[in-house]
Design a protein around this motif. Structure first.
Motif, short mmCIF file in Angstrom:
data_model
loop_
_atom_site.label_atom_id
_atom_site.label_comp_id
_atom_site.label_asym_id
_atom_site.label_seq_id
_atom_site.Cartn_x
_atom_site.Cartn_y
_atom_site.Cartn_z
N PHE A 140 -17.15 10.36 13.63
CA PHE A 140 -17.19 11.11 12.37
C PHE A 140 -15.88 11.02 11.59
N GLY A 141 -15.11 9.97 11.86
CA GLY A 141 -13.89 9.75 11.08
C GLY A 141 -14.24 9.34 9.66
N LEU A 142 -13.27 9.49 8.76
CA LEU A 142 -13.48 9.09 7.36
C LEU A 142 -12.37 8.12 6.95
N SER A 143 -12.66 7.33 5.93
CA SER A 143 -11.70 6.29 5.56
C SER A 143 -10.40 6.86 5.00
N ASP A 144 -10.42 8.13 4.57
CA ASP A 144 -9.17 8.70 4.06
C ASP A 144 -8.44 9.53 5.12
N ASP A 145 -8.77 9.30 6.40
CA ASP A 145 -8.12 10.06 7.48
C ASP A 145 -6.67 9.63 7.73
N ARG A 146 -6.23 8.55 7.08
CA ARG A 146 -4.88 8.01 7.28
C ARG A 146 -4.64 7.69 8.75
N ILE A 147 -5.63 7.04 9.36
CA ILE A 147 -5.55 6.72 10.78
C ILE A 147 -4.34 5.83 11.08
N GLY A 154 -8.32 0.99 -3.97
CA GLY A 154 -7.69 2.01 -4.82
C GLY A 154 -7.20 3.20 -4.01
N GLU A 155 -7.95 3.54 -2.96
CA GLU A 155 -7.60 4.67 -2.11
C GLU A 155 -6.24 4.51 -1.42
N SER A 187 0.84 -1.20 0.00
CA SER A 187 0.00 0.00 0.00
C SER A 187 0.88 1.26 0.00
N ASP A 188 0.25 2.42 -0.30
CA ASP A 188 1.05 3.64 -0.40
C ASP A 188 1.29 4.31 0.94
N ARG A 189 0.83 3.67 2.04
CA ARG A 189 1.07 4.18 3.40
C ARG A 189 0.89 3.01 4.37
N ASP A 190 1.31 3.19 5.61
CA ASP A 190 1.02 2.18 6.63
C ASP A 190 -0.49 2.20 6.89
N LEU A 191 -1.06 1.04 7.16
CA LEU A 191 -2.52 0.92 7.32
C LEU A 191 -2.90 0.43 8.72
N HIS A 192 -4.13 0.70 9.11
CA HIS A 192 -4.70 0.20 10.36
C HIS A 192 -5.20 -1.23 10.07
N SER A 193 -4.68 -2.20 10.83
CA SER A 193 -5.01 -3.59 10.50
C SER A 193 -6.47 -3.94 10.80
N GLY A 194 -7.16 -3.12 11.61
CA GLY A 194 -8.58 -3.36 11.86
C GLY A 194 -9.42 -3.03 10.64
N PHE A 195 -9.02 -1.98 9.94
CA PHE A 195 -9.79 -1.57 8.76
C PHE A 195 -9.42 -2.38 7.52
N TYR A 196 -8.13 -2.70 7.40
CA TYR A 196 -7.66 -3.27 6.14
C TYR A 196 -7.16 -4.72 6.25
N GLY A 197 -7.17 -5.27 7.47
CA GLY A 197 -6.68 -6.63 7.67
C GLY A 197 -7.36 -7.62 6.73
N SER A 198 -6.62 -8.52 6.15
CA SER A 198 -7.06 -9.52 5.18
C SER A 198 -7.27 -8.92 3.80
#
Lengths: 281, 281
Positions: free
Chosen positions: B248-255, B103-104, A37-48
């Motif tokens: 009210f977070g959004l998926s592109d917040d780069r959490i 894609g995001e 991915s183009d950044r580090d990700l939160h594994s809760g949102f993107y895991g699997s």
């Protein structure tokens, strides 16, 4: 031009027995970086759902060996003959035991190819070792992150006629075939060198052996070397010179580790040995 | 005692559509450290012969999934039912696409179990992610070392009735079965929590939904959540209270990434939303 080159960055057989190293393995060092991915990700949102480069890398490394411990890169063993019976017989007389060799570093189970002796493995077989790998959060505690990248430094020790450039190309193809379509792999080259071996019947080897034997009171052994000293290969290939490798390191020197040491006896008798070798030549 | 707890550490469905998260995945975090030789080794001397903890670790990680993307730990899927058709139908109406979701973040190929949708994967299936791993030399350049140890931080997101303690025990057995006899594995526990889900017919959910719908002019959605908020499970289990998660977070917040942001609209309308929710309750 000189008649021969002398190198002292090698080991004795044991603390009482001097040795001349007559072969060295070659080397092919390579670093791979898996980008996902183009950044580090939160594994809760993107895991699997998102490719995890740690998993991609682990799969590549695991695939490098089969269940028998053989390296699986196609063509890797091209140019690797079985060692001659004479060589194996000579090694058999050295009194080497796997128990002592591995016991000294806290291990007991030979990790390489099944059906081959430990000495054969470290002196006449090629290797593939992951010298470093990393990806994601490695600090104290825990972060549930899927990293954007992961990397590994991998080295191959080469023997006989293995070509480092062919090995590198075959390894890269092997890796590329295991990278998912939406990930990307970057390769960094870290050195190449062919293996080298000398004919010990040449006068320079015989004279050095006699000089070492005189100093230590025990016949100097001709041994193989598992490491790589690229300049040895260059001197032999480009200048056609013999290279006599006679050093006084010991296997418990903790080379390349914390608390590395050098034996005082090696220091004193090593100085006297070189004086004798130079006089004999 | 209070009637309900309110948590705002969750996301909207999209930047115009408020949402109430009605389920969260549980978590089981574990760190493993593979110890091999009693010191770092020179790979020229010990390559192939000595166990390399990087290889041991890579094998364990690779073995965690089969070719279909399923997690292979025995019993891992115990307590994981298929999601109900009603739930799947509701999710089907959200207009979610894998192309947009991946894609995001610069990806395109779903990495999890084959034959399941991405939304199913992140909301109703358990995961296994290596959040960090490392062993050996990772700095600039190259060191031909075989490290004495290698480690990984691994987390499991749990769903429905998966028991984090059973998952942890099964994982440890899985790892131990893959550690060579002369190596040793150390386990560090990093948190456990069960998954949680709420019945949205309770008045507190209905009133919150209406208040959010009034503020945003668009019906608030009931959505699943892939992450874990352990306190939510504790409040439900120990106090028997409902927990309304409306953030009210959004998926592109780069959490959890560099350059994390929070939308100004979420900030302003979020304040007004909570005033409406509190008034409605």
């Amino acid at each position: 031009m000189a008649d021969a080159a002398l190198i002292c960055d090698t080991n004795m057989w044991d603390k009482d027995t001097p040795a001349i190293t007559t072969s060295l393995r070659g080397l092919c060092g390579e670093e791979i970086i898996i980008h996902a991915s183009d950044r580090d990700l939160h594994s809760g949102f993107y895991g699997s759902a998102a490719a995890n480069p740690n998993h991609v890398l682990a799969r590549i490394i695991a695939d490098l060996r089969d269940a028998e411990g053989r390296i699986t890169i196609p063509g890797f063993y091209d140019g690797v003959p079985e060692p001659s019976q004479a060589l194996l017989d000579g090694w058999g007389k050295l009194g080497f035991t796997t128990e002592a060799f591995l016991g000294e570093i806290g291990l007991s189970v030979p990790a390489g190819e099944k059906g081959r002796s430990t000495l054969e493995m470290v002196w006449s077989r090629p290797t593939c070792e992951v010298n470093g790998m990393g990806g994601g959060y490695q600090g104290a505690g825990f972060k549930t992150v899927i990293p954007a990248m992961a990397s590994a430094k991998i080295s191959f020790r080469l023997v006989f006629d293995q070509d480092p450039h062919k090995v590198r190309a075959a390894f890269r193809d092997f890796v590329k075939a295991r990278v998912p379509a939406d990930c990307r792999v970057e390769f960094l080259e870290h050195g190449s060198g062919r293996a080298v071996a000398f004919d010990t019947s040449a006068p320079v080897f015989q004279k050095t052996q006699a000089a070492l034997t005189d100093e230590w009171g025990k016949e100097a052994a001709f041994i193989g070397g598992g490491g790589s000293i690229p300049v040895t290969t260059m001197i032999k290939e480009r200048m056609g010179m013999d290279v006599v490798m006679a050093g006084f390191g010991l296997s418990d020197d903790r080379i390349h580790s914390p608390n590395e040491k050098y034996e005082l006896k090696s220091f004193h008798k090593g100085i006297r040995s070189w004086a004798r070798v130079l006089a004999a030549l």
